[in-house]
Design an enzyme around this catalytic site. Sequence first.
Site, PDB file in Angstrom:
ATOM      1  N   ARG A 120       0.932  -1.050  -0.081  1.00 58.71           N
ATOM      2  CA  ARG A 120      -0.129  -0.016  -0.009  1.00 58.71           C
ATOM      3  C   ARG A 120       0.708   1.340  -0.126  1.00 58.71           C
ATOM      4  O   ARG A 120       0.411   2.447  -0.493  1.00 58.71           O
ATOM      5  CB  ARG A 120      -0.931   0.130   1.098  1.00 58.71           C
ATOM      6  CG  ARG A 120      -2.102  -1.057   0.929  1.00 58.71           C
ATOM      7  CD  ARG A 120      -3.207  -0.967   1.944  1.00 58.71           C
ATOM      8  NE  ARG A 120      -4.253  -2.065   1.616  1.00 58.71           N
ATOM      9  CZ  ARG A 120      -4.437  -2.938   2.519  1.00 58.71           C
ATOM     10  NH1 ARG A 120      -3.982  -3.126   3.585  1.00 58.71           N
ATOM     11  NH2 ARG A 120      -5.380  -4.044   2.007  1.00 58.71           N
TER      12      ARG A 120
ATOM     13  N   GLU B   2       2.378 -11.187  12.847  1.00 50.14           N
ATOM     14  CA  GLU B   2       1.717 -11.892  13.562  1.00 50.14           C
ATOM     15  C   GLU B   2       1.972 -13.627  13.473  1.00 50.14           C
ATOM     16  O   GLU B   2       1.610 -14.283  14.541  1.00 50.14           O
ATOM     17  CB  GLU B   2       0.224 -11.340  13.643  1.00 50.14           C
ATOM     18  CG  GLU B   2      -0.302 -11.558  12.177  1.00 50.14           C
ATOM     19  CD  GLU B   2       0.018 -10.368  11.460  1.00 50.14           C
ATOM     20  OE1 GLU B   2      -0.578 -10.426  10.229  1.00 50.14           O
ATOM     21  OE2 GLU B   2       0.631  -9.371  11.782  1.00 50.14           O
TER      22      GLU B   2
END
Length: 176
Positions: free
Chosen positions: A65, A102
Amino acid sequence: MAYTIEQVKELIKEYPDFPSEGILFRDIFPIFQKPEAVECLANHFVERIKALGKSVDVVVGLDARGFLFGPLIAIKLGVAFVPVRKRGKLPGEVVKATYMKEYGEDVFEMQADAIKAGQNVVIVDDLLATGGSCKAAETLVKKLNGSVVLDAFVIKLAGLEGHKQLTAPVYALIEC
């Protein structure tokens, strides 16, 4: 229609329980459906960068992004744009930095000749969460003897304290 930065903020949509229960996902893509909003966002970041009072030589955008608005900011500043990509996506000699996500380790890469010694760099991305990916980008810049003068984000998740991982000043359009 010209947009104000407050109107740009209002375009960000929230999706509860996405991608999993308990997560409030903030979607920046509606901004890109309005060219005037994209222009306002890019101009806002350019103003913040210029307000630093430091010369900037390179804008680094994080995969993926950061590629959406990083080049626009670089063009408006009249400086180079350098992408930071996931492992194996860039040709030629690269420098690497490993970071934790994560679900495990990941690797960012930057072309080894993309930043020259002494250049001032702004890193841009959509979201600052835990800070791992941006910290890896800072590491890549330092490996090439550049200096990160600002880490800039559209959204900062304040509760995760990702800014504490970073060495450069942090700016976020929205803190939540």
